[in-house]
Design a protein around this motif. Structure first.
Motif, short mmCIF file in Angstrom:
data_model
loop_
_atom_site.label_atom_id
_atom_site.label_comp_id
_atom_site.label_asym_id
_atom_site.label_seq_id
_atom_site.Cartn_x
_atom_site.Cartn_y
_atom_site.Cartn_z
N ARG A 246 0.85 -1.20 -0.03
CA ARG A 246 -0.05 0.07 0.02
C ARG A 246 0.80 1.18 0.01
O ARG A 246 1.77 1.31 0.80
CB ARG A 246 -0.88 -0.06 1.07
CG ARG A 246 -1.89 1.33 1.11
CD ARG A 246 -2.83 1.13 2.61
NE ARG A 246 -3.67 0.09 2.65
CZ ARG A 246 -4.74 -0.28 1.62
NH1 ARG A 246 -5.36 0.60 0.99
NH2 ARG A 246 -5.33 -1.37 1.67
N ILE A 247 0.45 2.29 -0.76
CA ILE A 247 1.03 3.35 -1.02
C ILE A 247 0.61 4.29 0.37
O ILE A 247 -0.27 4.43 0.58
CB ILE A 247 1.15 4.27 -2.29
CG1 ILE A 247 1.78 5.46 -2.52
CG2 ILE A 247 -0.30 4.16 -2.62
CD1 ILE A 247 1.69 6.14 -3.92
N LYS A 248 1.69 5.17 0.94
CA LYS A 248 1.37 6.03 1.93
C LYS A 248 1.56 7.47 1.43
O LYS A 248 0.36 8.20 1.72
CB LYS A 248 2.43 5.80 3.01
CG LYS A 248 2.09 6.70 4.32
CD LYS A 248 3.19 6.60 5.25
CE LYS A 248 2.98 7.56 6.65
NZ LYS A 248 3.96 7.29 7.56
N GLU A 249 2.48 7.80 0.86
CA GLU A 249 2.41 9.23 0.38
C GLU A 249 3.75 9.48 -0.52
O GLU A 249 4.49 8.56 -0.64
CB GLU A 249 2.73 10.34 1.46
CG GLU A 249 3.98 10.13 2.08
CD GLU A 249 4.11 11.04 3.33
OE1 GLU A 249 4.17 12.42 3.04
OE2 GLU A 249 4.19 10.77 4.58
N LEU A 250 3.54 10.69 -1.37
CA LEU A 250 4.90 11.01 -2.32
C LEU A 250 5.52 12.12 -1.62
O LEU A 250 5.17 13.05 -1.26
CB LEU A 250 4.39 11.46 -3.50
CG LEU A 250 3.66 10.16 -4.49
CD1 LEU A 250 2.18 9.83 -4.19
CD2 LEU A 250 3.81 10.61 -6.13
N THR A 251 6.97 11.88 -1.68
CA THR A 251 7.79 12.86 -1.46
C THR A 251 8.37 13.91 -2.39
O THR A 251 8.83 13.26 -3.49
CB THR A 251 8.93 12.57 -0.81
OG1 THR A 251 8.38 11.55 0.42
CG2 THR A 251 9.92 13.53 -0.15
N LYS A 258 10.60 12.91 -5.56
CA LYS A 258 11.70 12.40 -4.97
C LYS A 258 11.83 11.00 -4.83
O LYS A 258 12.41 10.20 -5.23
CB LYS A 258 12.12 13.09 -3.83
CG LYS A 258 13.53 12.61 -3.21
CD LYS A 258 13.83 13.26 -1.75
CE LYS A 258 15.31 12.51 -1.16
NZ LYS A 258 15.38 13.54 0.19
N ASN A 259 10.76 10.61 -4.24
CA ASN A 259 10.27 9.00 -4.05
C ASN A 259 9.06 8.83 -3.32
O ASN A 259 8.12 9.82 -3.04
CB ASN A 259 11.44 8.32 -2.94
CG ASN A 259 11.32 9.14 -1.72
OD1 ASN A 259 10.24 9.73 -0.91
ND2 ASN A 259 12.70 9.48 -1.00
N VAL A 260 8.55 7.84 -3.25
CA VAL A 260 7.09 7.31 -2.74
C VAL A 260 7.39 6.40 -1.55
O VAL A 260 8.32 5.53 -1.48
CB VAL A 260 6.66 6.35 -3.67
CG1 VAL A 260 5.37 6.03 -3.08
CG2 VAL A 260 6.37 7.31 -4.87
N VAL A 261 6.84 6.82 -0.41
CA VAL A 261 6.93 6.15 0.84
C VAL A 261 5.66 5.22 0.82
O VAL A 261 4.57 5.45 0.66
CB VAL A 261 6.85 7.06 2.21
CG1 VAL A 261 6.87 6.50 3.30
CG2 VAL A 261 8.09 8.29 2.06
N GLU A 266 8.77 1.56 3.50
CA GLU A 266 9.68 1.42 2.82
C GLU A 266 9.47 2.43 1.80
O GLU A 266 8.60 3.16 1.42
CB GLU A 266 9.42 0.10 1.85
CG GLU A 266 10.24 -0.03 0.66
CD GLU A 266 9.78 -1.06 -0.47
OE1 GLU A 266 10.57 -1.61 -1.42
OE2 GLU A 266 8.97 -2.02 0.20
N GLN A 267 10.89 2.75 1.09
CA GLN A 267 11.07 4.11 0.01
C GLN A 267 11.28 3.58 -1.37
O GLN A 267 12.20 2.77 -1.60
CB GLN A 267 12.07 5.02 0.52
CG GLN A 267 11.92 5.87 1.76
CD GLN A 267 13.00 6.94 1.99
OE1 GLN A 267 13.65 7.17 1.48
NE2 GLN A 267 12.52 7.58 3.23
#
Length: 481
Positions: A246-251, A258-261, A266-267
């Motif tokens: 499951r995706i939590k948020e985008l940085t 920059k990345n996806v948390v 996990e990044q």
């Protein structure tokens, strides 16, 4: 970053190495993007929160019968060229049954059939239309005149109900012709359907090509349709699947991602990201971004429409027919799932009733819905219902089954390209030129992939062409726009 103007990912000159693309959402939009990008040599990771692929197209086990039942009956019309292209590429195209005839039953039990005659489009359905027993000749004339006006009028600022009233359509014609077709195709009431969407259903779905209207039904449960065969195809093509992720948020960093948390912290890093999640999830993935980019604002203005399904098991068969389209009733379609899926169980015969745009049922109990539907089925197959006994029933309500756009906001759907240079969107709710359908979902995935490849210097035509209009239409200029 200018948050009012979307722009494509920044192209780079090095195209020798496969680019890494992370796709979030394993519904049809994400699957279509993954299929098309991996076919072009991209390194694709597909993340899905559930333990299976398919997104909203899902099945679950009914504990009483032990059978897999779909959350809703999914159908595709012949005009859905991109959906069928995807299914063929993925090796699941053989799991569909095309209907050459549609059976309509009105409130008096009179039956009519919709099937092709010998004439070219747009007159291929004329014979069936003239034989529709539930319309008087005056009402058939109303429909014919309005249909001709639809063909010659590319645009209108009116909602479709207002446009039909302007064409002087009677209440019975509104209910038993326009509503029954559009609520099935668009899952909305006439007063909430934009003119452009309604016109597309009739012009592209019924008038332009002889096979455009023909409905295809899955012959297997949805969990099987989007199950092992599809997963194997994607993996053989190099797609790495991450289920229950499951995706939590985008940085964000400036005008890029920059990345996806992920939910487990996990990044995930990639060269580009494709968000193929439901529109309702989009704002939650950018909790710290202020002010929100334009595509988030657009997602927030989308509404939803519910679809309800009533699953019924009887101790005997009600009919050998695969389906019936019901006029002037709460129930809209009856599907004989035992016949469609070749389920052989002499003790249980399985039927599914679909009620699109089912807001009026929100205050009904499950028992009230079942009893009402049983009465309506008895008007379709009276003799069989007198002898049949209901063994089991189940009501499934999808409160956010499809997105809904008010007519005044139809032109405000987000593009696949976003304000972030390495982020794209995919979903039937993005701007595809199609309503909330499986075709719209696949188109969005193809468009996202196409636009990403283009800026990476890999020109590709992924989106499939529509069915061609008949030469008769083109020669006489019968359809404008």
């Amino acid at each position: 970053m200018n948050q009012q103007e979307a722009h494509p990912p920044v192209p780079t000159s090095d195209t020798s190495l496969p680019r890494k693309v992370a796709i979030f959402g394993g519904g049809l939009a994400g699957l279509a993007a993954a299929q098309s990008l991996s076919a072009k040599g991209m390194q694709v990771d597909l993340y899905e929160a559930r333990p299976r692929l398919g997104g909203r197209a899902s099945s679950f086990i009914d504990q009483t019968t032990g059978e897999q039942i779909d959350n809703c009956q999914h159908v595709a019309m012949g005009c859905c060229t991109n959906f069928f292209h995807f299914c063929k590429q993925a090796g699941i195209g053989s799991h569909f049954r095309r209907l050459e005839t549609l059976h309509f039953v009105d409130q008096q039990g009179r039956r009519s059939e919709l099937k092709n005659g010998p004439w070219p489009a747009p007159f291929h359905l004329t014979g069936s239309f003239l034989r529709m027993r539930h319309f008087r000749w005056r009402e058939r004339g109303q429909i014919a005149l309005a249909m001709r006006q639809l063909m010659s009028t590319p645009t209108s600022d009116l909602c479709f109900e207002d446009w039909l009233n302007q064409q002087q359509q009677s209440d019975r014609v509104l209910r038993d012709f326009w509503h029954v077709i559009l609520v099935s195709a668009l899952s909305e009431s006439l007063d909430r359907i934009p003119y452009s969407a309604a016109r597309q259903v009739f012009v592209q779905g019924f008038l332009s090509h002889r096979d455009a209207w023909k409905v295809s039904l899955p012959t297997v449960p949805l969990h099987e349709l989007y199950g092992e065969t599809l997963q194997t195809h994607l993996q053989e093509q190099g797609v790495t699947l991450h289920l229950q992720s499951r995706i939590k948020e985008l940085t964000t960093q400036g005008n890029s991602i920059k990345n996806v948390v992920m939910a487990n912290e996990e990044q995930v890093s990639a060269d580009a990201y494709v968000l193929a999640t439901p529109w309702t999830a989009i704002p939650k993935l950018f909790p710290t971004v202020e002010p929100p980019p334009r595509f988030i604002q657009q997602a927030e203005q989308l509404e939803s429409a519910p679809i309800s399904s009533v699953h019924l098991w009887f101790n005997r068969s009600l009919s050998d027919e695969t389906h019936a389209v019901l006029l002037g009733r709460v129930s809209q379609w009856i599907f004989n799932r035992s016949a469609i899926q070749n389920i052989e169980n002499p003790e249980r015969h399985y039927y599914q009733i679909v009620i699109s745009q089912s807001r009026e049922l929100s205050s009904w109990s499950q028992d009230e819905i079942v009893q009402h539907v049983l009465k309506e089925i008895a008007s379709v197959w009276p003799e069989s219902m007198m002898q049949a006994q209901l063994v089991h029933s189940r009501v499934v309500r999808e409160h956010h089954a499809v997105f809904s756009i008010p007519p005044d906001a139809e032109s405000d759907r987000p593009d696949q390209v976003t304000e972030y240079e390495n982020l794209l969107l995919a979903g039937d709710w993005t701007e595809t030129g199609w309503p909330a359908t499986m075709e719209g979902a696949v188109r969005s995935g193809y468009l996202a992939a196409e636009k990403l490849l283009q800026v990476w210097g890999i020109p590709a035509r992924i989106l499939q062409p529509d069915l061609p209009r008949s030469g008769f239409i083109n020669h006489l200029g019968l359809i404008r726009g």
